[in-house]
Write a protein that holds these residues in place. Structure first.
Motif, PDB file in Angstrom:
ATOM      1  N   GLY A 137       0.596  -1.208   0.061  1.00 45.71           N
ATOM      2  CA  GLY A 137      -0.078  -0.167  -0.356  1.00 45.71           C
ATOM      3  C   GLY A 137       0.880   1.651   0.023  1.00 45.71           C
ATOM      4  N   ILE A 138       1.928   0.871  -0.159  1.00 45.06           N
ATOM      5  CA  ILE A 138       3.072   1.849  -0.476  1.00 45.06           C
ATOM      6  C   ILE A 138       3.617   2.357   0.550  1.00 45.06           C
ATOM      7  N   ALA A 139       4.088   1.543   1.231  1.00 46.54           N
ATOM      8  CA  ALA A 139       4.858   1.720   2.362  1.00 46.54           C
ATOM      9  C   ALA A 139       4.058   1.223   4.023  1.00 46.54           C
ATOM     10  N   VAL A 140       2.823   1.400   3.561  1.00 47.76           N
ATOM     11  CA  VAL A 140       2.103   1.740   4.960  1.00 47.76           C
ATOM     12  C   VAL A 140       1.735   0.281   5.298  1.00 47.76           C
ATOM     13  N   ASN A 141       1.527  -0.840   4.412  1.00 46.11           N
ATOM     14  CA  ASN A 141       0.678  -1.530   5.914  1.00 46.11           C
ATOM     15  C   ASN A 141       2.485  -2.790   6.048  1.00 46.11           C
TER      16      ASN A 141
ATOM     17  N   VAL B 203       6.098  -0.832  -7.189  1.00 44.01           N
ATOM     18  CA  VAL B 203       5.574   0.104  -7.299  1.00 44.01           C
ATOM     19  C   VAL B 203       6.324   1.146  -8.395  1.00 44.01           C
ATOM     20  N   PRO B 204       5.792   1.630  -9.042  1.00 42.87           N
ATOM     21  CA  PRO B 204       6.826   2.083  -9.847  1.00 42.87           C
ATOM     22  C   PRO B 204       7.400   4.083  -9.321  1.00 42.87           C
ATOM     23  N   ALA B 205       8.491   4.341  -9.490  1.00 41.16           N
ATOM     24  CA  ALA B 205       9.168   5.525  -9.190  1.00 41.16           C
ATOM     25  C   ALA B 205       9.310   6.031  -9.871  1.00 41.16           C
ATOM     26  N   ALA B 206       9.657   7.830  -9.676  1.00 46.58           N
ATOM     27  CA  ALA B 206      10.179   8.092 -10.779  1.00 46.58           C
ATOM     28  C   ALA B 206      11.920   8.014 -11.535  1.00 46.58           C
ATOM     29  N   ASP B 207      12.120   8.428 -11.685  1.00 46.59           N
ATOM     30  CA  ASP B 207      13.266   8.229 -12.562  1.00 46.59           C
ATOM     31  C   ASP B 207      13.995   6.303 -13.222  1.00 46.59           C
ATOM     32  N   ASN B 208      12.496   6.079 -13.564  1.00 45.11           N
ATOM     33  CA  ASN B 208      12.647   4.834 -13.670  1.00 45.11           C
ATOM     34  C   ASN B 208      12.616   3.250 -13.376  1.00 45.11           C
ATOM     35  N   VAL B 209      12.171   4.179 -12.210  1.00 42.71           N
ATOM     36  CA  VAL B 209      12.455   2.780 -10.875  1.00 42.71           C
ATOM     37  C   VAL B 209      11.178   1.738 -10.523  1.00 42.71           C
ATOM     38  N   ILE B 210      11.811   0.601 -10.125  1.00 40.64           N
ATOM     39  CA  ILE B 210      10.499   0.656  -9.611  1.00 40.64           C
ATOM     40  C   ILE B 210      10.604   0.033  -7.967  1.00 40.64           C
ATOM     41  N   ARG B 211       9.285   0.074  -7.111  1.00 40.39           N
ATOM     42  CA  ARG B 211       9.992   0.132  -5.279  1.00 40.39           C
ATOM     43  C   ARG B 211       9.605  -1.252  -5.078  1.00 40.39           C
ATOM     44  N   LEU B 212      10.410  -1.494  -4.120  1.00 35.19           N
ATOM     45  CA  LEU B 212      10.061  -2.813  -3.387  1.00 35.19           C
ATOM     46  C   LEU B 212       9.813  -2.360  -1.981  1.00 35.19           C
ATOM     47  N   LEU B 213       8.382  -1.984  -1.392  1.00 33.72           N
ATOM     48  CA  LEU B 213       8.302  -1.766  -0.592  1.00 33.72           C
ATOM     49  C   LEU B 213       7.725  -2.354   0.596  1.00 33.72           C
ATOM     50  N   PRO B 214       7.819  -3.937   0.555  1.00 37.21           N
ATOM     51  CA  PRO B 214       7.543  -5.076   0.769  1.00 37.21           C
ATOM     52  C   PRO B 214       6.688  -5.225   3.001  1.00 37.21           C
ATOM     53  N   PRO B 215       5.734  -5.684   3.432  1.00 34.09           N
ATOM     54  CA  PRO B 215       5.796  -5.762   4.994  1.00 34.09           C
ATOM     55  C   PRO B 215       6.872  -6.227   5.011  1.00 34.09           C
ATOM     56  N   LEU B 216       7.056  -5.211   6.664  1.00 34.19           N
ATOM     57  CA  LEU B 216       8.767  -5.755   7.004  1.00 34.19           C
ATOM     58  C   LEU B 216       8.523  -6.521   7.962  1.00 34.19           C
ATOM     59  N   THR B 217       6.792  -7.521   7.975  1.00 35.95           N
ATOM     60  CA  THR B 217       7.007  -8.738   8.141  1.00 35.95           C
ATOM     61  C   THR B 217       7.108 -10.318   7.606  1.00 35.95           C
ATOM     62  N   ILE B 218       7.531  -9.617   6.161  1.00 33.28           N
ATOM     63  CA  ILE B 218       7.926 -10.819   5.129  1.00 33.28           C
ATOM     64  C   ILE B 218       8.893 -11.677   5.251  1.00 33.28           C
ATOM     65  N   GLU B 219       8.685 -13.212   5.336  1.00 33.68           N
ATOM     66  CA  GLU B 219       9.425 -14.395   5.426  1.00 33.68           C
ATOM     67  C   GLU B 219      10.472 -14.170   4.999  1.00 33.68           C
ATOM     68  N   ASP B 220      11.159 -15.241   4.928  1.00 35.69           N
ATOM     69  CA  ASP B 220      12.439 -15.251   4.133  1.00 35.69           C
ATOM     70  C   ASP B 220      12.128 -16.014   2.875  1.00 35.69           C
ATOM     71  N   SER B 221      11.122 -17.057   3.051  1.00 28.16           N
ATOM     72  CA  SER B 221      11.013 -17.803   2.096  1.00 28.16           C
ATOM     73  C   SER B 221       9.869 -16.667   1.067  1.00 28.16           C
ATOM     74  N   GLU B 222       9.582 -15.623   1.158  1.00 28.97           N
ATOM     75  CA  GLU B 222       8.330 -14.955   0.466  1.00 28.97           C
ATOM     76  C   GLU B 222       9.690 -13.856  -0.316  1.00 28.97           C
ATOM     77  N   ILE B 223      10.305 -13.706   0.284  1.00 28.59           N
ATOM     78  CA  ILE B 223      11.648 -13.066  -0.219  1.00 28.59           C
ATOM     79  C   ILE B 223      12.191 -13.802  -1.646  1.00 28.59           C
ATOM     80  N   ALA B 224      12.069 -15.125  -1.339  1.00 32.71           N
ATOM     81  CA  ALA B 224      13.328 -15.769  -2.286  1.00 32.71           C
ATOM     82  C   ALA B 224      11.797 -15.704  -3.657  1.00 32.71           C
TER      83      ALA B 224
END
Ligand SMILES: *Cc1c(COP(=O)(O)O)cnc(C)c1O
Length: 391
Positions: A38-42, A354-375
């Motif tokens: 939710g753009i670094a909200v959840n 989430v897209p950002a300026a400067d042709n970047v995509i943003r990765l802002l996962p929940p801070l609770t993301i699990e290692d397996s979910e990162i993989a």
């Protein structure tokens, strides 16, 4: 005919009906891995049991009274925030851009009360984002946000991000404050180096300016410290907070030192909803989790893991990606292909970025993301990159 929703958003065609941790469930049953949160909200993911409990308990007791009366949960959250940060005092808003409004008012009122009412100018930087209120767009100043909305609120001086010489040259007797995001989010996940944040603090001390940090996106554990500026070992005078602090419930805040806040006396600011019991109950629960040093250690460890895997992804797909940037779990992939196409390809792989300026995509996962979910996330991004290379 105009749609019944004002058409200001380019919405992707998914309708989510449920959230669980790092996952969002579409109406048709498909599960999407949520690296936008939710753009670094959840900050604690979706439907975190502690947040659900805090909200439902408060909802069953009392929703709203206004700031005509004491609000114990608001006091509790202010006490926690001042305990954990440089700040002596807190004002609660409902959003990031309302925090910007107050930060600007506070800085100007400070100088007014000091007998230097000419110090109304606030220095800001290219690529910055401070929300869509009139002060927020004037502060950021980009044509994209301001065009057609004039006359803009005066008193913002816009500088190139990273141009130190221009910064020192532009300070005059009308300069009152510097406003900066320690890590630019919308601008493309650009961290301000620690030595530059220190330099800004020194400059403000030498020239007698207020330093305002916008930590709406980079705050609340996102970079692996409770607030991003802590990495530089310095403090602002005023700080804007929102997004993660509510974990999905709309709440924002302005934190300030006693000195910087000294102009904001009885009757000088207010908000009907700001600091409402529901938002503050959730905010307290979010802080109790995120401020735990063990939780922040986990964020740093996971950030290292994600970054390392993303470096591998970039190396494997040099035609699609150019590099990794950002800080903590606030990471960006600088793209060679169009960022929006990669975000789009991600939808087909059921991963949200989430897209950002400067042709970047943003990765802002929940801070609770699990290692397996990162993989899993990096595998899905890999599949999206393969899909784009093949096209
Ligand atoms: C999102 C954001 C804002 C605006 O917050 P809203 O809640 O959308 O008003 C301000 N500053 C920064 C750095 C942001 O990322």
């Amino acid at each position: 005919m105009i749609p019944t929703l004002l058409p200001t958003y380019a919405r992707a065609p998914m309708s989510f009906v449920k959230g669980e941790g790092s996952w969002l469930v579409e109406a048709d049953g498909r599960r999407f891995l949520d690296l936008g949160a939710g753009i670094a909200v959840n900050a604690l993911g979706h439907a975190h049991p502690a947040l659900v409990a805090a909200l439902t308990e408060q909802a069953g007791a009392l929703w709203h009274t206004s700031n005509l009366y004491q609000i114990p949960k608001q006091q509790e959250l202010a006490d926690k925030l001042t305990e954990l940060t440089f700040a002596d005092t807190v004002f609660f808003t409902n959003s990031g851009t309302e925090a910007c409004e107050l930060a600007v008012k506070m800085a100007r009122k400070y100088w007014y009360e000091k007998g230097q009412p000419e110090k109304t100018d606030i220095l800001t930087f290219s690529g910055s984002f401070h929300g869509r209120s009139s002060a927020g767009i004037a502060a950021a100043g980009s044509e994209k946000m301001t065009k057609g909305f004039g006359p803009l609120l005066p008193g913002f001086v816009h500088l190139e991000f990273g141009d130190h010489d221009a910064l020192t040259a532009v300070i005059t007797e009308t300069t009152g404050a510097i406003l900066i995001e320690p890590v630019q989010g919308e601008g493309g996940m650009r961290p301000v180096p620690d030595q530059c944040l220190k330099g800004l603090r020194d400059l403000c001390d030498e020239r007698g300016l207020l330093l305002i940090f916008d930590e709406v996106q980079c705050g609340v554990g996102r970079t692996g410290k409770l607030f991003a500026h802590e990495w530089a070992g310095i403090s602002p005078d005023i700080m804007m907070v929102a997004k993660g602090i509510g974990g999905g419930f709309p709440i924002g805040a302005v934190l300030a030192s006693e000195e910087a806040a000294s102009g904001m006396t009885l009757g000088t600011h207010g908000s009907t909803y700001g600091g409402n019991p529901l938002g503050c109950a959730v905010g307290c629960a979010v802080l109790d989790h995120v401020a735990d040093p063990a939780f922040l250690d986990g964020v740093n460890r996971k950030a290292g893991l994600l970054r390392q895997k993303l470096e591998g992804l970039v190396a494997a797909h040099p035609d699609v990606f150019e590099g990794v940037r950002g800080s903590g779990l606030m990471l960006g992939l600088k793209c060679k292909a169009a960022n929006v196409d990669i975000v789009q390809a991600g939808y087909a792989q059921q991963i949200l970025t989430v897209p950002a300026a400067d042709n970047v995509i943003r990765l802002l996962p929940p801070l609770t993301i699990e290692d397996s979910e990162i993989a899993e996330a990096v595998e899905r991004l890999e599949a999206a990159a393969r899909q784009l290379s093949a096209a």
